[in-house]
Design a protein around this motif. Structure first.
Motif, PDB file in Angstrom:
ATOM      1  N   LYS A   1       4.111   6.957 -17.312  1.00 15.50           N
ATOM      2  CA  LYS A   1       3.330   6.682 -16.254  1.00 15.50           C
ATOM      3  C   LYS A   1       1.834   6.767 -16.156  1.00 15.50           C
ATOM      4  O   LYS A   1       1.378   7.720 -16.670  1.00 15.50           O
ATOM      5  CB  LYS A   1       3.838   7.369 -15.082  1.00 15.50           C
TER       6      LYS A   1
ATOM      7  N   SER B   1      -2.302  -0.633  -8.272  1.00 10.19           N
ATOM      8  CA  SER B   1      -1.076  -0.492  -8.729  1.00 10.19           C
ATOM      9  C   SER B   1      -0.427  -1.938  -9.524  1.00 10.19           C
ATOM     10  O   SER B   1      -0.035  -1.897 -10.588  1.00 10.19           O
ATOM     11  CB  SER B   1      -0.011  -0.081  -7.660  1.00 10.19           C
ATOM     12  N   GLN B   2      -0.846  -3.058  -8.879  1.00 12.22           N
ATOM     13  CA  GLN B   2      -0.338  -4.174  -9.521  1.00 12.22           C
ATOM     14  C   GLN B   2      -1.211  -4.412 -10.810  1.00 12.22           C
ATOM     15  O   GLN B   2      -0.850  -5.126 -11.644  1.00 12.22           O
ATOM     16  CB  GLN B   2      -0.723  -5.445  -8.428  1.00 12.22           C
TER      17      GLN B   2
ATOM     18  N   SER C   1       0.090  -2.769 -13.640  1.00 16.30           N
ATOM     19  CA  SER C   1       1.424  -3.220 -14.075  1.00 16.30           C
ATOM     20  C   SER C   1       1.122  -4.757 -14.907  1.00 16.30           C
ATOM     21  O   SER C   1       1.533  -4.926 -15.979  1.00 16.30           O
ATOM     22  CB  SER C   1       2.153  -3.980 -12.782  1.00 16.30           C
TER      23      SER C   1
ATOM     24  N   GLU D   1       0.301  -3.810 -18.308  1.00 13.75           N
ATOM     25  CA  GLU D   1       1.362  -3.555 -19.050  1.00 13.75           C
ATOM     26  C   GLU D   1       1.494  -1.973 -19.176  1.00 13.75           C
ATOM     27  O   GLU D   1       1.927  -1.192 -19.928  1.00 13.75           O
ATOM     28  CB  GLU D   1       1.667  -3.993 -20.412  1.00 13.75           C
TER      29      GLU D   1
ATOM     30  N   GLN E   1       2.960   1.332 -16.880  1.00 16.59           N
ATOM     31  CA  GLN E   1       3.903   1.594 -15.353  1.00 16.59           C
ATOM     32  C   GLN E   1       3.140   2.675 -14.575  1.00 16.59           C
ATOM     33  O   GLN E   1       2.477   3.814 -14.765  1.00 16.59           O
ATOM     34  CB  GLN E   1       5.085   2.391 -16.072  1.00 16.59           C
TER      35      GLN E   1
END
Length: 77
Positions: free
Chosen positions: A16, A40-41, A44, A47, A49
């Motif tokens: 994370k 947060s997006q 992601s 790549e 977490q």
């Protein structure tokens, strides 16, 4: 300049990626909080977490400098 000082600490713990941010101006902190889901997006999409995303008002806490290393003497009798 309109946003004022912003400080960030990004850390990778296990899988994370966590982000802690401090905005010295309250209005800037509110804008950052409003965009936390976008951050947060973006993690992601990169790549990564997403972990905790924390946004606080003010400056980050000051860390005390580490104590200087001393000299150790092993006296075996």
């Amino acid at each position: 300049e309109p946003a004022g000082p912003v400080h960030a600490l990004v850390s990778l713990t296990g899988e994370k990626t966590s982000v802690r941010m401090w905005a010295e101006r309250p209005a800037t902190a509110e804008q950052l909080r409003a965009g936390a889901s976008q951050l947060s997006q973006a993690l992601s999409r990169a790549e990564l977490q997403p972990g905790d995303i924390v946004i606080r008002d003010g400056a980050p806490p000051q860390v005390a400098p580490a104590a200087r290393a001393g000299h150790f003497l092993d006296r075996a009798l």
